[in-house]
Write an enzyme that holds these catalytic residues in place. Structure first.
Site, PDB file in Angstrom:
ATOM      1  N   HIS A 137      -1.980  -3.976  26.951  1.00  0.00           N
ATOM      2  CA  HIS A 137      -3.282  -3.399  27.274  1.00  0.00           C
ATOM      3  C   HIS A 137      -4.124  -3.216  26.011  1.00  0.00           C
ATOM      4  CE1 HIS A 137      -2.655  -2.350  31.560  1.00  0.00           C
ATOM      5  NE2 HIS A 137      -1.382  -2.337  31.203  1.00  0.00           N
ATOM      6  N   GLU A 173      -7.156  -2.313  25.900  1.00  0.00           N
ATOM      7  CA  GLU A 173      -8.181  -1.294  26.136  1.00  0.00           C
ATOM      8  C   GLU A 173      -7.743   0.110  25.747  1.00  0.00           C
ATOM      9  OE1 GLU A 173      -6.084  -1.679  30.218  1.00  0.00           O
ATOM     10  OE2 GLU A 173      -6.446  -2.861  28.409  1.00  0.00           O
ATOM     11  N   SER A 176     -20.760  24.557  35.223  1.00  0.00           N
ATOM     12  CA  SER A 176     -19.574  25.238  34.696  1.00  0.00           C
ATOM     13  C   SER A 176     -19.771  25.688  33.259  1.00  0.00           C
ATOM     14  CB  SER A 176     -18.363  24.304  34.759  1.00  0.00           C
ATOM     15  OG  SER A 176     -18.501  23.244  33.815  1.00  0.00           O
ATOM     16  N   GLY A 203     -19.370  23.472  30.789  1.00  0.00           N
ATOM     17  CA  GLY A 203     -18.740  22.425  29.992  1.00  0.00           C
ATOM     18  C   GLY A 203     -19.716  21.304  29.712  1.00  0.00           C
ATOM     19  N   ASP A 228     -19.769  18.170  30.669  1.00  0.00           N
ATOM     20  CA  ASP A 228     -20.128  17.280  31.769  1.00  0.00           C
ATOM     21  C   ASP A 228     -21.255  17.860  32.623  1.00  0.00           C
ATOM     22  OD1 ASP A 228     -18.032  15.676  30.876  1.00  0.00           O
ATOM     23  OD2 ASP A 228     -16.596  16.626  32.222  1.00  0.00           O
ATOM     24  N   SER A 229     -21.070  19.082  33.093  1.00  0.00           N
ATOM     25  CA  SER A 229     -22.121  19.664  33.933  1.00  0.00           C
ATOM     26  C   SER A 229     -23.366  19.988  33.109  1.00  0.00           C
ATOM     27  CB  SER A 229     -21.615  20.922  34.649  1.00  0.00           C
ATOM     28  OG  SER A 229     -21.287  21.948  33.742  1.00  0.00           O
ATOM     29  N   SER A 230     -23.204  20.253  31.804  1.00  0.00           N
ATOM     30  CA  SER A 230     -24.359  20.524  30.947  1.00  0.00           C
ATOM     31  C   SER A 230     -25.219  19.278  30.778  1.00  0.00           C
ATOM     32  CB  SER A 230     -23.889  21.030  29.579  1.00  0.00           C
ATOM     33  OG  SER A 230     -23.179  22.232  29.695  1.00  0.00           O
ATOM     34  N   LYS A 243     -15.774  10.408  29.135  1.00  0.00           N
ATOM     35  CA  LYS A 243     -16.086  11.610  28.370  1.00  0.00           C
ATOM     36  C   LYS A 243     -16.848  11.301  27.086  1.00  0.00           C
ATOM     37  CE  LYS A 243     -14.686  15.327  29.084  1.00  0.00           C
ATOM     38  NZ  LYS A 243     -15.266  16.489  29.800  1.00  0.00           N
TER      39      LYS A 243
END
Length: 535
Positions: free
Chosen positions: A193, A195, A247, A249, A251-253, A391
């Site tokens: 792999h 990747e 949340s 964090g 991601d939601s920010s 991420k």
């Protein structure tokens, strides 16, 4: 109530995004690997837009996409089994450079006259390969990697006879055909792999295939991603209002800033305090988003309700289902109070989806409360603007959007919170102990300038007790595990090599400063085979 399965709206957002893509493109054929999206991320990282197609996609569908190259992913099945994915396209008709990875290599070999079989000496993990002869795929790698270098293997089947026109270009101790090439057609196969980060020269191999063999130009850039994402959100939302589950964090920010840029005052945010948060989490979120970003934020205190619902529940999947259901109930109730909400937005990213078996052909690892915990039918439509990003891509988007560095570089925190870090049934005492341990651990990493050097660090409290001796008296207390990992993509991870003296210092402080803890352990496992979180 409308059918609001998130997959439909993920596809709509994806379709809008793809309409605007210019430049060269690569199609990735998904045979069900957990790493399929990681391949896509690596291709994008190298500046080329990639899109994933199922193995059942037709030749015409792929021709319409007009890729400069094809990458065949790995997969969990055997190419010789009855459960192997059906294939709907003709690779020869596409007539573009092709790279088969793991299962993709085995399928390529078997499809065009080679032979594969299950072998006794299977390979899982880091393996040393020996590059044979010269190939465009390995061009220029001798200086940096040498003829022998480490790759990441994960296979039980192997190619044992090459198809016509191919030659072996690498081997390992147990796998004579670890890579193969048909240079005349620019068709290649890798049993390993490239990747994953554990393949030390994997990026160089992919770079050779993408830029030197397929001759793709690097036109996929973060600034363009933001503009396209904002436009896609506007097109799918229209004049309707969105309630974002925030949340605090990264991601939601980032989702909040994208949505704010796209729809302005039609964005409303809700923060649910479920009693499963880290110390000071609620105050930090209110301070950041209500005062600094000026978003329309609603804070709901539901601590007692969540703890009652989770009482005596020890199964992690059941915990996630309960938390997901309760989040939706609270959010839908709040939406009625606001009175103009049509959409529920979440900071879901792709690792959440593939681990929840939300990607086509993927196998369930563990469901995430914002994916596997969602009901099939809801009053609100679901919007996930980051569902096709990893991420590291989300962090790049956050930086480009002007998000504070402290939030961008903050370690991930699971949606179910401490519910999946207290193994076994939940109670307030266990949560309080864990908060104190977690705070002490993270502070020690920051004090020693190691917090930013690891991808994620946290503590877990086990449902067992261990004998200790304190003040010449026998103590029977709880056991905690410290976990710190290094990872670029969170699809693979290795245990962080923290200084032994620091770990001893932290363990001593925990036992002395947190009553009820008698033993501290450090988790050395990698992902795979383990996951980063314990549950």
């Amino acid at each position: 109530m409308p059918d609001t399965a998130p997959l439909k709206n993920r596809r709509r957002l994806h379709a809008f995004l793809c309409e605007q893509v210019g430049g060269d493109k690569i199609a990735i054929i998904n045979f069900g690997s957990q790493y399929t999206r990681l391949i896509a991320r690596k291709v994008r990282e190298l500046g080329v837009y990639s899109e994933i197609y199922s193995a059942q996609s037709t030749t015409q569908q792929l021709l319409d996409f007009a890729p400069r190259a094809i990458i065949l992913s790995g997969g969990p099945e055997s190419v010789d089994s009855h459960s192997a994915p059906e294939v709907g396209f003709d690779l020869q008709a596409l007539n573009v450079p092709t790279l088969g990875i793991c299962y993709g290599m085995q399928w390529l070999a078997r499809q065009y006259g080679g032979k594969t079989k299950r072998v006794d000496s299977r390979e899982f993990g880091s393996v040393l390969i020996d590059v044979q002869g010269s190939s465009a795929l390995f061009d220029g790698m001798q200086a940096d990697c040498g003829a022998k270098h480490t790759v990441w293997m994960s296979h039980g089947d192997s190619v044992v006879r090459l198809p016509s026109g191919f030659s072996a270009i690498a081997e390992t101790e147990y796998t004579p055909i670890a890579a193969m090439a048909d240079e005349s057609r620019s068709w290649y196969g890798l049993q390993f792999h490239p990747e994953v980060t554990h393949t030390v020269c994997g990026t160089a191999i992919l770079n050779n295939f993408i830029h030197k063999i397929a001759r793709c130009s690097p036109s996929w850039q973060p600034a363009n991603i933001i503009a396209r994402s904002v436009d896609s959100i506007r097109r799918i939302v229209g004049d309707e209002h969105v309630l974002l589950a925030l949340s605090g964090g990264v991601d939601s920010s980032v989702a909040a800033l994208l949505l704010q840029q796209a729809i302005g005052k039609k964005l409303h945010c809700i923060f649910v305090d479920n009693g499963l948060l880290r110390a000071g989490e609620r105050a930090q979120v209110v301070e950041t988003f209500e005062r600094h970003f000026g978003v329309d934020l609603y804070v709901v205190d539901a601590q007692d309700a969540f703890l009652r619902a989770l009482k005596d529940v020890d199964d992690p999947e059941q915990k996630r289902q309960i938390i997901g259901r309760m989040f939706i109930e609270i959010i839908e109730k709040q939406a009625l109070t606001i009175g103009k909400i049509d959409w529920l937005a979440q900071g879901t990213i792709y690792p959440d989806i593939i681990e929840s078996a939300g990607a086509e052909g993927a196998h369930l690892i563990k469901s995430h409360h914002n994916v596997g915990g969602l009901p099939e039918r809801m009053k609100l439509k679901v919007l996930e603007p980051l569902a096709y990003f990893f991420k590291d891509e989300v962090r790049k988007l956050g930086a480009a959007l002007g998000l504070d560095k402290e939030i961008i570089e903050r370690h991930p925190f699971p949606g179910p919170g401490l519910a999946v870090r207290v193994l076994g049934p939940l109670d307030k005492e266990s949560l309080q102990l864990l908060r104190r341990v977690d705070t002490l651990f993270l502070k020690a990493l920051r004090d020693h300038h190691l917090y930013d050097q690891v991808a994620q660090a946290f503590a877990v409290i086990l449902p067992v007790k261990s004998v200790g001796v304190m003040g010449d008296r026998r103590q029977y207390g709880r056991v905690v595990v410290l976990r710190a990992v290094e990872s670029e993509d969170f699809m693979t991870a290795s245990s962080a090599e923290l200084p032994t003296a620091l770990l001893a210092e932290i363990a001593s402080r925990i036992v002395n400063e947190v009553p009820g803890i008698t033993r501290v352990c450090y988790d050395l496992s990698s992902k795979p085979p383990a996951t980063i979180e314990w549950e």
